[in-house]
Design a protein around this motif. Structure first.
Motif, short mmCIF file in Angstrom:
data_model
loop_
_atom_site.label_atom_id
_atom_site.label_comp_id
_atom_site.label_asym_id
_atom_site.label_seq_id
_atom_site.Cartn_x
_atom_site.Cartn_y
_atom_site.Cartn_z
N VAL A 106 0.84 -1.20 0.00
CA VAL A 106 0.00 0.00 0.00
C VAL A 106 0.88 1.25 0.00
O VAL A 106 1.80 1.37 0.81
CB VAL A 106 -0.94 0.02 1.23
N GLY A 107 0.62 2.14 -0.93
CA GLY A 107 1.31 3.41 -1.00
C GLY A 107 0.42 4.54 -0.52
O GLY A 107 -0.76 4.33 -0.23
N GLU A 108 0.99 5.74 -0.46
CA GLU A 108 0.22 6.90 0.00
C GLU A 108 0.45 8.08 -0.94
O GLU A 108 1.59 8.39 -1.29
CB GLU A 108 0.64 7.29 1.42
N VAL A 109 -0.64 8.71 -1.35
CA VAL A 109 -0.54 9.93 -2.15
C VAL A 109 0.02 11.04 -1.27
O VAL A 109 -0.54 11.34 -0.21
CB VAL A 109 -1.91 10.33 -2.72
N VAL A 110 1.13 11.65 -1.70
CA VAL A 110 1.77 12.69 -0.88
C VAL A 110 1.61 14.08 -1.46
O VAL A 110 1.70 15.08 -0.74
CB VAL A 110 3.27 12.38 -0.65
N ILE A 121 0.80 13.45 -9.90
CA ILE A 121 0.56 12.81 -8.61
C ILE A 121 1.84 12.16 -8.11
O ILE A 121 2.49 11.39 -8.84
CB ILE A 121 -0.54 11.74 -8.70
N TRP A 122 2.21 12.48 -6.89
CA TRP A 122 3.37 11.85 -6.24
C TRP A 122 2.87 10.85 -5.21
O TRP A 122 1.99 11.17 -4.40
CB TRP A 122 4.25 12.90 -5.57
N ILE A 123 3.41 9.65 -5.26
CA ILE A 123 3.02 8.58 -4.35
C ILE A 123 4.25 8.04 -3.64
O ILE A 123 5.30 7.84 -4.27
CB ILE A 123 2.32 7.43 -5.12
N MET A 157 6.37 9.60 -9.41
CA MET A 157 5.41 10.56 -9.93
C MET A 157 4.70 10.02 -11.18
O MET A 157 5.31 9.32 -12.00
CB MET A 157 6.12 11.87 -10.26
N LEU A 158 3.42 10.34 -11.29
CA LEU A 158 2.60 9.92 -12.42
C LEU A 158 1.95 11.13 -13.06
O LEU A 158 1.55 12.07 -12.36
CB LEU A 158 1.49 8.96 -11.95
N TRP A 159 1.81 11.12 -14.38
CA TRP A 159 1.02 12.12 -15.08
C TRP A 159 -0.31 11.50 -15.44
O TRP A 159 -0.37 10.46 -16.09
CB TRP A 159 1.73 12.59 -16.35
N ILE A 160 -1.39 12.12 -15.02
CA ILE A 160 -2.73 11.57 -15.23
C ILE A 160 -3.53 12.50 -16.14
O ILE A 160 -3.72 13.69 -15.82
CB ILE A 160 -3.47 11.39 -13.89
N ILE A 161 -4.03 11.97 -17.25
CA ILE A 161 -4.81 12.76 -18.19
C ILE A 161 -6.27 12.83 -17.73
O ILE A 161 -6.73 12.01 -16.92
CB ILE A 161 -4.73 12.17 -19.61
N PRO A 162 -7.04 13.82 -18.23
CA PRO A 162 -8.44 14.00 -17.79
C PRO A 162 -9.30 12.75 -17.96
O PRO A 162 -10.15 12.47 -17.11
CB PRO A 162 -8.93 15.14 -18.68
N HIS A 163 -9.11 11.98 -19.04
CA HIS A 163 -9.93 10.79 -19.25
C HIS A 163 -9.75 9.79 -18.11
O HIS A 163 -10.72 9.22 -17.60
CB HIS A 163 -9.56 10.12 -20.57
N THR A 164 -8.51 9.58 -17.69
CA THR A 164 -8.23 8.65 -16.58
C THR A 164 -8.83 9.16 -15.29
O THR A 164 -9.35 8.38 -14.48
CB THR A 164 -6.71 8.44 -16.44
N LEU A 165 -8.77 10.46 -15.08
CA LEU A 165 -9.37 11.05 -13.87
C LEU A 165 -10.87 10.80 -13.83
O LEU A 165 -11.45 10.53 -12.78
CB LEU A 165 -9.10 12.56 -13.83
N GLN A 166 -11.51 10.89 -15.00
CA GLN A 166 -12.95 10.75 -15.06
C GLN A 166 -13.42 9.30 -14.94
O GLN A 166 -14.46 9.02 -14.35
CB GLN A 166 -13.46 11.34 -16.38
N GLU A 167 -12.61 8.38 -15.48
CA GLU A 167 -13.04 6.99 -15.57
C GLU A 167 -12.52 6.08 -14.47
O GLU A 167 -12.86 4.90 -14.43
CB GLU A 167 -12.61 6.41 -16.93
N THR A 168 -11.71 6.61 -13.55
CA THR A 168 -11.15 5.78 -12.48
C THR A 168 -11.26 6.51 -11.14
O THR A 168 -11.62 7.70 -11.09
CB THR A 168 -9.66 5.46 -12.73
N VAL A 169 -10.92 5.82 -10.06
CA VAL A 169 -10.98 6.43 -8.72
C VAL A 169 -9.88 7.45 -8.50
O VAL A 169 -9.88 8.15 -7.49
CB VAL A 169 -10.92 5.36 -7.61
#
Length: 221
Positions: A106-110, A121-123, A157-169
C-alpha cells in the motif's frame, strides 16, 4: 490476468465480517455482467477477487484476512468507489501491461499538482518496493496500469490525463489517500533469475546489491 485498463467504476454496497474475513458486495451499473460466471475473477481496485455470487448489477466476493492485511481493503467502507476490470480473454486488446491482481503493498498519495491538461501525482511506496519502481517503467495503482514519469527515493510521480481522472478512482485522490500498488511482474522475476543457482539456497536473500551484480558479471570491475 488483467491489463490495468479499467472497465467501470463500482461502489461497495456492503462489507459483512465473517470472523477475520469479509464478504464484499460491489454494485456497478456500467460493468457488463452478462458474461461473468461464478468463480470468475474481477480486479477490484487492483485486487483479484473470485466471484461467489452475482446479479445483473452486482457481484459478491470473499476478502481474506491476508488480503485485508496487505491491501487498502482494511480502510474501505460501505460506499467506497472502486476500479473494476474483468479478467482478460485471449482475444482482448492488451492495452496496459501484465497485471496479476496480486497487490504488493500500500502506498500513500503525498502531493497532487494540477497542470492545464493533466495532473501530477506523487506517491510514496513502501521501502521494500522502491527497488522495483523505475523511471518510464510500469506500475499498477488501484488496478490502473500507469507509466512512472519520475522517481525520487521511494516516491514516484505519475502524469494523469483528464480521461483517466474521469473513468477511475484517481479522480477522488487527495493527499493522504492510500492506494494499492502492484509492481511490474517482470522486475520480480528478473530479481529471482539474477540469483541463478543461489536461488535454491533457502538462506539466500533476494536483495540485489551492487556487490552482487559485480560478483556475478553484470558490472565491469
Amino acid at each position: 490476468m488483467f491489463t490495468g485498463i479499467i472497465q467501470a467504476l463500482g461502489k461497495i454496497k456492503s462489507m459483512v465480517h465473517r470472523g477475520e474475513d469479509i464478504r464484499l458486495t460491489v454494485s456497478s451499473e456500467k460493468l457488463d455482467m452478462s458474461d461473468v460466471a461464478l468463480g470468475d475473477s474481477i480486479a477490484t481496485n487492483g485486487v483479484c477477487l473470485t466471484v461467489t455470487d452475482i446479479g445483473d448489477d452486482f457481484y459478491c466476493a470473499d476478502v481474506s484476512a491476508e488480503t485485508l492485511r496487505y491491501t487498502g481493503f482494511a480502510h474501505y467502507k460501505t460506499g467506497s468507489v472502486v476500479n473494476l476490470e474483468k479478467a482478460m480473454r485471449p482475444t482482448d486488446r492488451f492495452g496496459g501491461h501484465i497485471v496479476s491482481g496480486h497487490v504488493d503493498g500500500v502506498g500513500e498519495v503525498v502531493n497532487i499538482v494540477k497542470h492545464s491538461d493533466y495532473i501530477e501525482i506523487w506517491i510514496s511506496a513502501p521501502t521494500e518496493l522502491a527497488k522495483y519502481i523505475a523511471h518510464k517503467g510500469s506500475i499498477t495503482v488501484d488496478g490502473v496500469s500507469l507509466t512512472v514519469n519520475d522517481v525520487q527515493g521511494r516516491q514516484f510521480m505519475l502524469w494523469i490525463i483528464p480521461h483517466t481522472l474521469q473513468e477511475t478512482v484517481i479522480g477522488h485522490y487527495k493527499a493522504g489517500t492510500l492506494v494499492n500498488l502492484e509492481v511490474d511482474v517482470v522486475a520480480r522475476y528478473l530479481e529471482r533469475l539474477m540469483l541463478g543457482d543461489k536461488a535454491a539456497n533457502n538462506n539466500t536473500k533476494t536483495d540485489i546489491s551492487m556487490a552482487f551484480l559485480a560478483e556475478n558479471g553484470f558490472l565491469k570491475r
